[in-house]
Design an enzyme around this catalytic site. Structure first.
Site, mmCIF file in Angstrom:
data_model
loop_
_atom_site.group_PDB
_atom_site.id
_atom_site.type_symbol
_atom_site.label_atom_id
_atom_site.label_comp_id
_atom_site.label_asym_id
_atom_site.label_seq_id
_atom_site.Cartn_x
_atom_site.Cartn_y
_atom_site.Cartn_z
ATOM 1 N N ARG A 58 -37.452 16.211 -24.618
ATOM 2 C CA ARG A 58 -36.011 16.008 -24.772
ATOM 3 C C ARG A 58 -35.426 16.882 -25.869
ATOM 4 O O ARG A 58 -34.261 17.251 -25.812
ATOM 5 C CB ARG A 58 -35.726 14.525 -25.051
ATOM 6 C CG ARG A 58 -34.254 14.195 -25.217
ATOM 7 C CD ARG A 58 -33.970 12.734 -24.902
ATOM 8 N NE ARG A 58 -34.779 11.823 -25.692
ATOM 9 C CZ ARG A 58 -34.400 11.338 -26.892
ATOM 10 N NH1 ARG A 58 -33.261 11.712 -27.431
ATOM 11 N NH2 ARG A 58 -35.169 10.481 -27.534
ATOM 12 N N TYR A 66 -8.558 18.979 -18.499
ATOM 13 C CA TYR A 66 -9.426 18.813 -17.324
ATOM 14 C C TYR A 66 -9.451 17.330 -16.933
ATOM 15 O O TYR A 66 -9.611 16.459 -17.785
ATOM 16 C CB TYR A 66 -10.809 19.305 -17.746
ATOM 17 C CG TYR A 66 -11.928 19.247 -16.750
ATOM 18 C CD1 TYR A 66 -11.797 19.761 -15.468
ATOM 19 C CD2 TYR A 66 -13.164 18.719 -17.139
ATOM 20 C CE1 TYR A 66 -12.863 19.735 -14.588
ATOM 21 C CE2 TYR A 66 -14.231 18.688 -16.263
ATOM 22 C CZ TYR A 66 -14.079 19.194 -14.983
ATOM 23 O OH TYR A 66 -15.142 19.163 -14.116
ATOM 24 N N ASP A 117 -11.984 22.969 -25.464
ATOM 25 C CA ASP A 117 -12.665 23.280 -24.201
ATOM 26 C C ASP A 117 -12.434 24.760 -23.927
ATOM 27 O O ASP A 117 -11.332 25.184 -23.571
ATOM 28 C CB ASP A 117 -12.095 22.416 -23.071
ATOM 29 C CG ASP A 117 -12.817 22.633 -21.746
ATOM 30 O OD1 ASP A 117 -13.442 23.700 -21.565
ATOM 31 O OD2 ASP A 117 -12.755 21.733 -20.884
ATOM 32 N N LYS A 168 -19.667 27.000 -14.829
ATOM 33 C CA LYS A 168 -18.678 27.920 -14.285
ATOM 34 C C LYS A 168 -19.048 29.386 -14.509
ATOM 35 O O LYS A 168 -19.562 30.045 -13.618
ATOM 36 C CB LYS A 168 -17.305 27.611 -14.900
ATOM 37 C CG LYS A 168 -16.876 26.153 -14.794
ATOM 38 C CD LYS A 168 -16.783 25.647 -13.370
ATOM 39 C CE LYS A 168 -16.086 24.296 -13.276
ATOM 40 N NZ LYS A 168 -16.733 23.198 -14.021
#
Length: 266
Positions: A59, A112, A184, A209
């Site tokens: 992790r 968003y 963002d 993206k």
């Protein structure tokens, strides 16, 4: 070289330390959950150095993840990078890392959609209030700050409507009121815009993206400045955030061609 050439050189060269590549061109795909140590002392030492890109448990990451984190940190110009399974996870986990019951967040009104949903459906249930502000408010954001305002969240350009915010002016006001700033930067992608250079504390991207760029990986990244990196790193780890080594490798591969791909987008 031109500034654009320098950035493209950075994209193809970052994250390639010998410790990550093991003698080949690209960082290797190192999959792991359990890590083997030579001695108990080595194990205890690794447990103490969580932020030093040392193997400890899957992790925390492997050398594949460390290579991607180095590359994204260099791209955004920050102190460190946390990886998440998608962009929405990056946004929600960054906010949860710094907000607590009774706090107030200023959220840009063109954010968003999942970001709005998180504020309206999750944060409200935790006793954290949200005020939406006009994206072009600039220095006028001072009129929206309350005594319990802890975070100013920006998104520039904004989703769908594409307003560009006056980031430096808003950051200046936020700093005067001891309010942290989060942006963002998915559209800015670190190549076209580096928020931390303009005073923003944490820059988030939906790496799905532009960084990955091939519609085959979900990933989010958050790069913090020195002031907030240790808290972000620790809290993201405690919240159980991690990504697969294979996805990290694909994100690294996508990063190499991001400059070329964005030219075609333009």
């Amino acid at each position: 070289m031109s500034s654009k050439s320098n950035k493209n050189t950075q994209l193809v060269s970052s994250g390639r330390k010998k410790a990550y590549t093991h003698g080949v061109v690209n960082p290797v795909v190192q999959r792991a959950s359990t890590i083997v140590f030579d001695t108990v002392a080595d194990l205890k030492e690794a447990a103490k150095t969580r932020g030093d890109k040392t193997l400890f448990y899957g992790r925390r990451g492997t050398t594949t993840h460390f290579a991607l984190q180095d590359a994204i940190t260099e791209l955004e110009g920050g102190e460190g990078c946390a990886l998440y399974p998608c962009g929405a996870a990056a946004i929600s986990q960054v906010l949860l890392s710094f907000l607590k019951t009774g706090d107030h967040i200023l959220m840009v009104d063109n954010a968003y959609e999942p970001t709005r949903d998180f504020c309206d459906k999750i944060l409200v249930g935790l006793g954290i209030s949200t005020t939406y502000y006009p994206p072009t408010i600039g220095a006028g954001i001072k009129d929206y700050i309350k005594p319990n305002t802890k975070v100013l969240f920006l998104e520039s350009p904004g989703s769908i409507t594409m307003e560009v915010q006056d980031v430096p002016a808003m950051v200046k006001v936020a700093n005067e009121h001891n309010v942290m700033t989060i942006l963002d930067n998915t559209y800015g992608n670190g190549l076209h815009y580096r928020p931390l250079e303009h005073g923003v504390d944490i820059s988030i991207q939906a790496a799905t993206k532009y960084i990955v760029g091939h519609s085959d990986v979900m990933m989010g990244v958050a790069v913090a400045n020195k002031k907030y990196w240790l808290t972000l790193r620790e809290n993201s780890y405690l919240l159980g955030q991690c990504t697969s080594a294979d996805d990290a490798y694909l994100a690294l591969r996508g990063l190499r061609t991001m400059g070329v791909r964005l030219n075609q987008h333009e």
